[in-house]
Design a protein around this motif. Structure first.
Motif, mmCIF file in Angstrom:
data_model
loop_
_atom_site.group_PDB
_atom_site.id
_atom_site.type_symbol
_atom_site.label_atom_id
_atom_site.label_comp_id
_atom_site.label_asym_id
_atom_site.label_seq_id
_atom_site.Cartn_x
_atom_site.Cartn_y
_atom_site.Cartn_z
ATOM 1 N N ALA A 28 0.825 -1.206 0.000
ATOM 2 C CA ALA A 28 0.000 0.000 0.000
ATOM 3 C C ALA A 28 0.864 1.263 0.000
ATOM 4 O O ALA A 28 0.501 2.267 -0.619
ATOM 5 N N LEU A 29 1.994 1.214 0.679
ATOM 6 C CA LEU A 29 2.883 2.374 0.711
ATOM 7 C C LEU A 29 3.600 2.585 -0.618
ATOM 8 O O LEU A 29 4.025 3.700 -0.919
ATOM 9 N N SER A 30 3.708 1.516 -1.405
ATOM 10 C CA SER A 30 4.361 1.618 -2.705
ATOM 11 C C SER A 30 3.487 2.409 -3.668
ATOM 12 O O SER A 30 2.281 2.216 -3.750
ATOM 13 N N ASP A 31 4.103 3.288 -4.413
ATOM 14 C CA ASP A 31 3.367 4.066 -5.407
ATOM 15 C C ASP A 31 3.078 3.242 -6.660
ATOM 16 O O ASP A 31 2.394 3.705 -7.552
ATOM 17 N N HIS A 32 3.599 2.026 -6.725
ATOM 18 C CA HIS A 32 3.486 1.214 -7.928
ATOM 19 C C HIS A 32 2.505 0.056 -7.792
ATOM 20 O O HIS A 32 2.342 -0.706 -8.734
ATOM 21 N N THR A 33 1.864 -0.078 -6.647
ATOM 22 C CA THR A 33 0.942 -1.189 -6.424
ATOM 23 C C THR A 33 -0.476 -0.673 -6.243
ATOM 24 O O THR A 33 -0.788 -0.014 -5.250
ATOM 25 N N PRO A 34 -1.367 -0.952 -7.189
ATOM 26 C CA PRO A 34 -2.756 -0.507 -7.055
ATOM 27 C C PRO A 34 -3.529 -1.341 -6.037
ATOM 28 O O PRO A 34 -3.155 -2.476 -5.727
#
Length: 69
Positions: free
Chosen positions: A17-23
């Motif tokens: 969730a913190l990753s900007d690359h995982t929807p």
């Protein structure tokens, strides 16, 4: 939260969730948590300021990109 998650799964979801690359759709497919449940998990496990900063970042990115999170 209806799902009982192990600490390892919680950690993995938070990291995703913190990753900007995982929807959110990927998190739902892998762990079965809807967007609202991910937000609840984040609210329960992050410091209040960290949670607010994360939500602000997600909102700002989603305003700029049609298919973000």
């Amino acid at each position: 939260m209806p799902h009982t998650l192990s600490p390892a799964h919680k950690s993995a979801i938070i990291e995703m969730a913190l990753s900007d690359h995982t929807p959110f759709a990927v998190i739902e497919a892998e762990f079965g948590l809807k967007e609202s449940e991910v937000k609840e998990l984040m609210r329960d496990n992050l410091k209040p300021g960290s949670y607010r900063a994360w939500r602000k970042r997600v909102r700002e990115f989603s305003d700029r990109r049609e298919h973000y999170k």
